[in-house]
Write a protein that holds these residues in place. Structure first.
Motif, mmCIF file in Angstrom:
data_model
loop_
_atom_site.group_PDB
_atom_site.id
_atom_site.type_symbol
_atom_site.label_atom_id
_atom_site.label_comp_id
_atom_site.label_asym_id
_atom_site.label_seq_id
_atom_site.Cartn_x
_atom_site.Cartn_y
_atom_site.Cartn_z
ATOM 1 N N SER A 64 0.773 -1.270 -0.039
ATOM 2 C CA SER A 64 0.077 0.263 0.363
ATOM 3 C C SER A 64 1.065 1.313 0.134
ATOM 4 O O SER A 64 2.249 0.899 -0.171
ATOM 5 N N SER A 65 0.372 1.837 0.471
ATOM 6 C CA SER A 65 1.680 3.723 0.093
ATOM 7 C C SER A 65 1.879 3.801 1.846
ATOM 8 O O SER A 65 2.923 4.096 1.797
ATOM 9 N N TYR A 66 1.892 1.896 2.539
ATOM 10 C CA TYR A 66 2.582 2.413 4.270
ATOM 11 C C TYR A 66 3.792 1.212 3.498
ATOM 12 O O TYR A 66 3.956 0.575 2.826
ATOM 13 N N LEU A 67 4.814 1.462 4.581
ATOM 14 C CA LEU A 67 5.956 0.155 4.826
ATOM 15 C C LEU A 67 5.868 -0.079 5.626
ATOM 16 O O LEU A 67 5.703 1.257 7.181
ATOM 17 N N TYR A 68 5.606 -1.136 6.525
ATOM 18 C CA TYR A 68 5.499 -1.629 6.942
ATOM 19 C C TYR A 68 7.149 -2.774 7.280
ATOM 20 O O TYR A 68 6.749 -4.085 6.336
ATOM 21 N N SER A 69 7.475 -3.038 7.594
ATOM 22 C CA SER A 69 9.167 -3.576 7.985
ATOM 23 C C SER A 69 9.754 -3.796 9.253
ATOM 24 O O SER A 69 9.136 -2.662 10.490
ATOM 25 N N ALA A 70 10.107 -4.772 9.544
ATOM 26 C CA ALA A 70 10.644 -5.897 10.888
ATOM 27 C C ALA A 70 11.183 -6.647 10.431
ATOM 28 O O ALA A 70 11.429 -7.432 10.030
ATOM 29 N N LEU A 71 11.973 -6.173 11.749
ATOM 30 C CA LEU A 71 13.182 -7.317 12.195
ATOM 31 C C LEU A 71 12.430 -8.082 13.928
ATOM 32 O O LEU A 71 12.497 -7.635 14.612
ATOM 33 N N ILE A 72 12.653 -8.923 13.253
ATOM 34 C CA ILE A 72 12.203 -10.437 13.961
ATOM 35 C C ILE A 72 13.562 -11.345 14.527
ATOM 36 O O ILE A 72 13.919 -11.842 13.882
ATOM 37 N N LYS A 73 13.503 -11.068 15.955
ATOM 38 C CA LYS A 73 14.516 -12.373 16.454
ATOM 39 C C LYS A 73 13.699 -12.947 17.774
ATOM 40 O O LYS A 73 13.213 -12.693 18.763
ATOM 41 N N ASP A 74 13.806 -14.670 17.658
ATOM 42 C CA ASP A 74 13.436 -15.056 18.436
ATOM 43 C C ASP A 74 12.062 -15.236 19.143
ATOM 44 O O ASP A 74 11.617 -14.850 20.120
ATOM 45 N N LYS A 75 10.944 -14.497 18.385
ATOM 46 C CA LYS A 75 9.732 -14.234 18.559
ATOM 47 C C LYS A 75 9.508 -13.268 19.499
ATOM 48 O O LYS A 75 8.561 -13.083 20.202
ATOM 49 N N LYS A 76 10.777 -12.406 18.917
ATOM 50 C CA LYS A 76 10.533 -10.647 20.112
ATOM 51 C C LYS A 76 11.101 -9.668 18.443
ATOM 52 O O LYS A 76 11.902 -10.091 17.718
ATOM 53 N N ILE A 77 10.306 -8.578 18.454
ATOM 54 C CA ILE A 77 10.613 -7.487 17.572
ATOM 55 C C ILE A 77 11.399 -6.646 18.015
ATOM 56 O O ILE A 77 11.706 -6.003 18.695
ATOM 57 N N LEU A 78 12.819 -6.379 17.167
ATOM 58 C CA LEU A 78 13.663 -5.672 17.068
ATOM 59 C C LEU A 78 13.847 -4.596 16.863
ATOM 60 O O LEU A 78 13.804 -3.510 17.682
ATOM 61 N N GLN A 79 12.888 -3.871 15.796
ATOM 62 C CA GLN A 79 12.723 -3.064 15.161
ATOM 63 C C GLN A 79 12.035 -3.009 14.275
ATOM 64 O O GLN A 79 11.706 -4.298 13.548
ATOM 65 N N GLU A 80 11.174 -1.952 14.428
ATOM 66 C CA GLU A 80 10.153 -1.397 12.794
ATOM 67 C C GLU A 80 9.032 -0.714 12.916
ATOM 68 O O GLU A 80 9.935 0.500 13.678
ATOM 69 N N VAL A 81 9.260 -0.041 11.777
ATOM 70 C CA VAL A 81 8.656 0.661 10.770
ATOM 71 C C VAL A 81 7.096 0.639 10.490
ATOM 72 O O VAL A 81 6.929 -0.524 9.967
ATOM 73 N N LYS A 82 5.931 1.852 11.055
ATOM 74 C CA LYS A 82 4.741 1.474 10.400
ATOM 75 C C LYS A 82 4.388 2.974 9.972
ATOM 76 O O LYS A 82 4.378 3.704 10.837
ATOM 77 N N GLU A 83 4.665 3.589 8.804
ATOM 78 C CA GLU A 83 4.495 4.318 8.403
ATOM 79 C C GLU A 83 4.399 5.013 7.064
ATOM 80 O O GLU A 83 4.655 3.789 6.093
ATOM 81 N N ASN A 84 3.210 5.258 6.874
ATOM 82 C CA ASN A 84 2.357 5.957 5.646
ATOM 83 C C ASN A 84 3.749 7.247 4.664
ATOM 84 O O ASN A 84 3.752 8.453 4.913
#
Length: 207
Positions: free
Chosen positions: A10-30
């Motif tokens: 979509s017009s959003y960027l949804y992205s994340a780094l996941i380690k051992d079932k935990k979010i390390l860093q994420e971005v949710k931005e239009n």
């Protein structure tokens, strides 16, 4: 194990780094029209903030559609390029199923919807176990509503003429990745966008 999630459908960027079932860093931005410019730098920034390198990731989860034709191409291209250069595998993710997985309302059925204009939507219907009750398709919204078997709720970031309550889509990236983690990864060469329909140019010229 560290995994990368990418969704630019979509017009959003949804992205994340996941380690051992935990979010390390994420971005949710239009990012709107700037998505093609911002997507890769913002994904690189995730690695920098998390103090890891792309070589550290095991798998890449990428949303392949349906949705914005341009947006889908951005995410798929980034994922395939990274996977090829790093010799990593990819797990394709459906945008509609990702939406259904992220739904918070407790109803027997969930209908994720993406506006496809002129009364059409990209849509599907899933039960609580994420089984596809009505398959993903490009369809008139009125026709899709007629296919819903029982009480349902809608999840969408688009304003659509539905008579039931609509939940805004806020991706639960950890839940999505956990759901898809059992899927068999594939070679980046085999990953293709899932548009569900031809582009307007293709339709106009009968391609």
């Amino acid at each position: 194990m560290i995994n990368l999630y990418i969704d630019t459908s979509s017009s959003y960027l949804y992205s994340a780094l996941i380690k051992d079932k935990k979010i390390l860093q994420e971005v949710k931005e239009n990012y709107g029209q700037k998505l093609s410019v911002e997507a890769l730098p913002q994904i690189i920034k995730l690695f920098e903030i998390a103090s890891i390198t792309p070589k550290d990731i095991e798998k890449i989860f990428v949303v392949v559609g349906p949705g914005s034709f341009t947006g889908i191409r951005i995410g798929v291209t980034i994922a395939k390029t990274m996977a090829f250069s790093l010799k990593k595998s990819i797990i394709p993710v459906s945008s509609l199923k990702a939406m259904a997985i992220s739904a918070r309302k407790d109803t027997p059925y969930i209908m994720p919807l993406i506006d496809a204009r002129r009364g059409y939507v990209y849509g599907a219907v899933y039960d609580k176990n994420m089984r596809e009750v009505v398959k993903e398709q490009h369809i008139l919204l009125t026709e899709l509503v007629d296919k819903v078997p029982d009480t349902y709720s809608v999840i969408s970031n688009d304003q659509l003429p539905v008579t039931v309550s609509r939940e805004e889509y806020d991706p639960d990236i950890l839940k999505i990745v956990t759901f898809y983690d059992s899927e068999k990864p594939i070679s980046p060469h085999l990953v293709n966008p899932n548009y569900l329909k031809r582009t307007e140019a293709e339709e106009k010229h009968g391609v």
